[in-house]
Write a protein that holds these residues in place. Sequence first.
Motif, PDB file in Angstrom:
ATOM      1  N   ALA A 261       0.764  -1.282   0.069  1.00 51.67           N
ATOM      2  CA  ALA A 261      -0.108   0.003   0.020  1.00 51.67           C
ATOM      3  C   ALA A 261       0.842   1.117  -0.110  1.00 51.67           C
ATOM      4  CB  ALA A 261      -0.904   0.024   1.218  1.00 51.67           C
ATOM      5  N   ASP A 262       0.831   2.318  -1.050  1.00 52.78           N
ATOM      6  CA  ASP A 262       1.739   3.440  -1.188  1.00 52.78           C
ATOM      7  C   ASP A 262       1.017   4.453  -0.852  1.00 52.78           C
ATOM      8  OD1 ASP A 262       3.665   1.898  -2.178  1.00 52.78           O
ATOM      9  OD2 ASP A 262       3.335   2.537  -4.223  1.00 52.78           O
ATOM     10  N   GLY A 263      -0.071   4.393  -0.550  1.00 53.63           N
ATOM     11  CA  GLY A 263      -0.935   5.689  -0.049  1.00 53.63           C
ATOM     12  C   GLY A 263      -2.466   5.494   0.426  1.00 53.63           C
ATOM     13  N   ALA A 264      -3.252   6.396   0.623  1.00 49.39           N
ATOM     14  CA  ALA A 264      -4.747   6.227   0.702  1.00 49.39           C
ATOM     15  C   ALA A 264      -5.487   7.510   1.039  1.00 49.39           C
ATOM     16  CB  ALA A 264      -4.808   5.460   2.391  1.00 49.39           C
ATOM     17  N   ASP A 265      -6.543   7.713   0.747  1.00 47.77           N
ATOM     18  CA  ASP A 265      -7.478   8.711   1.150  1.00 47.77           C
ATOM     19  C   ASP A 265      -8.635   8.211   1.613  1.00 47.77           C
ATOM     20  OD1 ASP A 265      -9.139   7.942  -0.961  1.00 47.77           O
ATOM     21  OD2 ASP A 265      -8.243   9.062  -2.439  1.00 47.77           O
ATOM     22  N   GLU A 266      -9.825   9.151   1.923  1.00 47.21           N
ATOM     23  CA  GLU A 266     -10.895   8.741   2.695  1.00 47.21           C
ATOM     24  C   GLU A 266     -11.606   7.371   1.994  1.00 47.21           C
ATOM     25  OE1 GLU A 266     -13.537  12.044   3.139  1.00 47.21           O
ATOM     26  OE2 GLU A 266     -12.344  13.033   4.341  1.00 47.21           O
ATOM     27  N   GLU A 267     -11.673   7.145   0.601  1.00 47.17           N
ATOM     28  CA  GLU A 267     -12.322   6.084   0.142  1.00 47.17           C
ATOM     29  C   GLU A 267     -11.419   5.421  -0.776  1.00 47.17           C
ATOM     30  OE1 GLU A 267     -14.851   7.451  -3.032  1.00 47.17           O
ATOM     31  OE2 GLU A 267     -14.368   9.437  -2.542  1.00 47.17           O
ATOM     32  N   ASN A 268     -10.065   5.130  -0.963  1.00 47.34           N
ATOM     33  CA  ASN A 268      -9.230   4.725  -1.595  1.00 47.34           C
ATOM     34  C   ASN A 268      -8.021   4.281  -1.134  1.00 47.34           C
ATOM     35  OD1 ASN A 268     -10.677   4.962  -4.300  1.00 47.34           O
ATOM     36  ND2 ASN A 268     -10.626   6.925  -3.777  1.00 47.34           N
ATOM     37  N   VAL A 269      -7.241   3.103  -1.292  1.00 47.52           N
ATOM     38  CA  VAL A 269      -5.925   2.826  -1.155  1.00 47.52           C
ATOM     39  C   VAL A 269      -5.416   2.668  -2.542  1.00 47.52           C
ATOM     40  CG1 VAL A 269      -4.328   0.898   0.038  1.00 47.52           C
ATOM     41  CG2 VAL A 269      -6.788   1.327   0.940  1.00 47.52           C
ATOM     42  N   MET A 270      -4.187   3.195  -2.467  1.00 50.42           N
ATOM     43  CA  MET A 270      -3.160   3.094  -3.711  1.00 50.42           C
ATOM     44  C   MET A 270      -2.174   2.262  -3.431  1.00 50.42           C
ATOM     45  SD  MET A 270      -4.949   5.941  -3.986  1.00 50.42           S
ATOM     46  CE  MET A 270      -4.428   7.176  -2.729  1.00 50.42           C
ATOM     47  N   LEU A 271      -2.037   1.360  -4.355  1.00 47.16           N
ATOM     48  CA  LEU A 271      -0.936  -0.006  -4.598  1.00 47.16           C
ATOM     49  C   LEU A 271      -0.003   0.232  -5.265  1.00 47.16           C
ATOM     50  CD1 LEU A 271      -4.015  -2.665  -5.039  1.00 47.16           C
ATOM     51  CD2 LEU A 271      -3.100  -1.723  -2.823  1.00 47.16           C
ATOM     52  N   SER A 272       1.181  -0.467  -4.862  1.00 48.90           N
ATOM     53  CA  SER A 272       2.479  -0.252  -5.326  1.00 48.90           C
ATOM     54  C   SER A 272       2.354  -0.750  -7.010  1.00 48.90           C
ATOM     55  CB  SER A 272       3.473  -1.190  -4.822  1.00 48.90           C
ATOM     56  OG  SER A 272       3.169  -2.565  -4.690  1.00 48.90           O
ATOM     57  N   ASN A 273       1.469  -1.605  -7.252  1.00 48.24           N
ATOM     58  CA  ASN A 273       1.249  -2.012  -8.859  1.00 48.24           C
ATOM     59  C   ASN A 273       0.739  -0.755  -9.531  1.00 48.24           C
ATOM     60  OD1 ASN A 273      -1.304  -2.307  -8.170  1.00 48.24           O
ATOM     61  ND2 ASN A 273      -1.230  -4.729  -8.103  1.00 48.24           N
ATOM     62  N   GLY A 274       0.167   0.192  -9.237  1.00 50.82           N
ATOM     63  CA  GLY A 274      -0.331   1.108  -9.874  1.00 50.82           C
ATOM     64  C   GLY A 274      -1.829   0.918  -9.806  1.00 50.82           C
ATOM     65  N   GLY A 275      -2.318   0.297  -9.215  1.00 46.80           N
ATOM     66  CA  GLY A 275      -3.748  -0.031  -8.829  1.00 46.80           C
ATOM     67  C   GLY A 275      -4.391   0.718  -7.901  1.00 46.80           C
ATOM     68  N   LYS A 276      -5.742   0.838  -7.540  1.00 48.56           N
ATOM     69  CA  LYS A 276      -6.237   1.734  -6.628  1.00 48.56           C
ATOM     70  C   LYS A 276      -7.617   0.684  -6.069  1.00 48.56           C
ATOM     71  CE  LYS A 276      -8.609   5.204  -7.679  1.00 48.56           C
ATOM     72  NZ  LYS A 276      -8.693   6.881  -8.047  1.00 48.56           N
ATOM     73  N   LEU A 277      -7.719   0.610  -4.870  1.00 48.53           N
ATOM     74  CA  LEU A 277      -8.794  -0.165  -4.357  1.00 48.53           C
ATOM     75  C   LEU A 277      -9.853   0.998  -3.689  1.00 48.53           C
ATOM     76  CD1 LEU A 277      -7.194  -3.258  -2.465  1.00 48.53           C
ATOM     77  CD2 LEU A 277      -8.329  -3.181  -4.758  1.00 48.53           C
ATOM     78  N   SER A 278     -11.003   0.708  -4.015  1.00 48.65           N
ATOM     79  CA  SER A 278     -12.108   1.629  -3.502  1.00 48.65           C
ATOM     80  C   SER A 278     -12.637   1.078  -1.850  1.00 48.65           C
ATOM     81  CB  SER A 278     -13.380   1.960  -4.317  1.00 48.65           C
ATOM     82  OG  SER A 278     -12.994   2.560  -5.532  1.00 48.65           O
ATOM     83  N   CYS A 279     -12.569   1.638  -1.028  1.00 50.77           N
ATOM     84  CA  CYS A 279     -12.701   0.964   0.539  1.00 50.77           C
ATOM     85  C   CYS A 279     -13.004   2.154   1.375  1.00 50.77           C
ATOM     86  CB  CYS A 279     -11.646  -0.141   0.736  1.00 50.77           C
ATOM     87  SG  CYS A 279     -10.166   0.721   1.381  1.00 50.77           S
ATOM     88  N   ALA A 280     -13.759   1.597   2.461  1.00 47.96           N
ATOM     89  CA  ALA A 280     -14.065   2.513   3.579  1.00 47.96           C
ATOM     90  C   ALA A 280     -13.248   2.288   4.630  1.00 47.96           C
ATOM     91  CB  ALA A 280     -15.575   2.519   3.770  1.00 47.96           C
ATOM     92  N   THR A 281     -12.666   0.900   4.840  1.00 48.05           N
ATOM     93  CA  THR A 281     -12.063   0.681   5.968  1.00 48.05           C
ATOM     94  C   THR A 281     -10.665   0.171   5.620  1.00 48.05           C
ATOM     95  OG1 THR A 281     -14.234  -0.212   7.016  1.00 48.05           O
ATOM     96  CG2 THR A 281     -12.263  -0.856   7.901  1.00 48.05           C
ATOM     97  N   LEU A 282      -9.723   0.457   6.171  1.00 51.90           N
ATOM     98  CA  LEU A 282      -8.267   0.073   5.805  1.00 51.90           C
ATOM     99  C   LEU A 282      -7.500   0.098   7.341  1.00 51.90           C
ATOM    100  CD1 LEU A 282      -5.736  -0.075   4.273  1.00 51.90           C
ATOM    101  CD2 LEU A 282      -5.325   2.405   4.432  1.00 51.90           C
TER     102      LEU A 282
END
Length: 466
Positions: A261-282
């Motif tokens: 996990a390279d980063g996050a905001d209120e509704e997403n987790v940014m991944l090292s492979n360039g992807g992004k996950l929409s989530c409300a709980t990290l």
Amino acid sequence: MFDSESKYYAHYIGLHKSISSSTKKILILGGGFGGITALKEIEKNFQKESVEITIVSDKNSFLFTPMLPQVASGLLHASNITIPIRYFCKKAKYLHASIDSVDLDNQLVTIERSFDHKVRTLEYDYLILALGAQTNFFHNEDLKKHSFTIKSIEDAIAIKNHIIVMLEHAAQTGNYELQRTLLTFVVVGAGFAGVETISEINQFVKKSVSKSYPSINPKNINMILISSKDRILPEINEKLSEKATIFLEKSGVTIMKNTKADGADEENVMLSNGGKLSCATLIWTGGTKMDKVISDLNCEHDANKRIIVDQSLRMKNKKNVFVLGDCALIKDESADTFYPSTAQHAIREGKLVAENLMLVFNNRKNLKKFTFHSLGIMAIIGNKVGIATIGGRNISGFSAWLLWRMYYLSKIPSFGKKLKISVDWFTDSILAPDVTHIGLIKKKEVNSIHVNENIPSIKEQLLSNS
């Protein structure tokens, strides 16, 4: 000359330090497995010696961390895995305070009282450092801001409350994408803490939805475990790790390997492979670091700032300072490696420190060396499913789950807590999960109390009224 008031205060106390040697002062810093074990053994061994034992911790209770994920899932009540430190203080004095600094040269520890930040300096003849590690976000402020951790009882309660809020929100929307985002739970870190946390949350959410939330589509529940390595549970052998992987995936957990996990905001987790996950709980279980008090000490550290100790668990060049637990780097001479920071190791280290301290009191020069062969490692990965390695033998399924429960229940210090945990486990097997949300709790801040010295004492007031 002094960059803080506490350092000046410590310097002043050092100049006026008492020289009496009739009573030796033993000071323990930290109330985890290592510190509490050392405290209990010292109290038992030093019943007849003239010693003053003090333990300092910023938490007033000992936390049984192996069961923390079960508090996050609501399976156990928070108070059932915490035991007040004063429960263990038969001869010792407990101080609820944060540790500001340690002066090894003058044998002083500066502590700070939380409610008014009053600074106090403690003298010691023998010091036991047993401070636990802290969560490491590797300087990523976005991850720190937008994720939960699971290191304390407050963390576990916060996670449970948040999950229930997400369920309530999800139950009120018919929007597929919104419901899926609200019901996506991401755990970063695939060691024991991460695996057991995602497992407990998975069971709690799915059981709660089936019993209490008919408007939620179970297909929208999305459990994701992120591992930076090519497998989960690197602490165990590959065969058992693969079994755990297969079971978790069958239970609906998506495992993302070789990913960070390279980063996050209120509704997403940014991944090292360039992807992004929409989530409300990290939930972050991705690393630990040493307390600043430990990393700032003028002694030998390793690259992770753990204190390098000798085989007797003493700090090098400071024969009256013992170090154990997360903050100690202990060489395993038999395997040419270093001992891991686990609860069972910390318990054995605490016992050895107490034994060696008694030898020092008796002027013995040959102290005992730390050697320990792990009894095994265990984890719960699902409903009545566990994995374990005991004596080199792999165990999985119901027997490993039962073994985990029996072993850890036996290690709970209080009979009353054992009984309460057993009741919690039993009621969970026959009742629906409790989805009560605990709202905001009012907290009164007491930062200072001004005392009028002209007011009569309580004793004088009582005498005048009689």
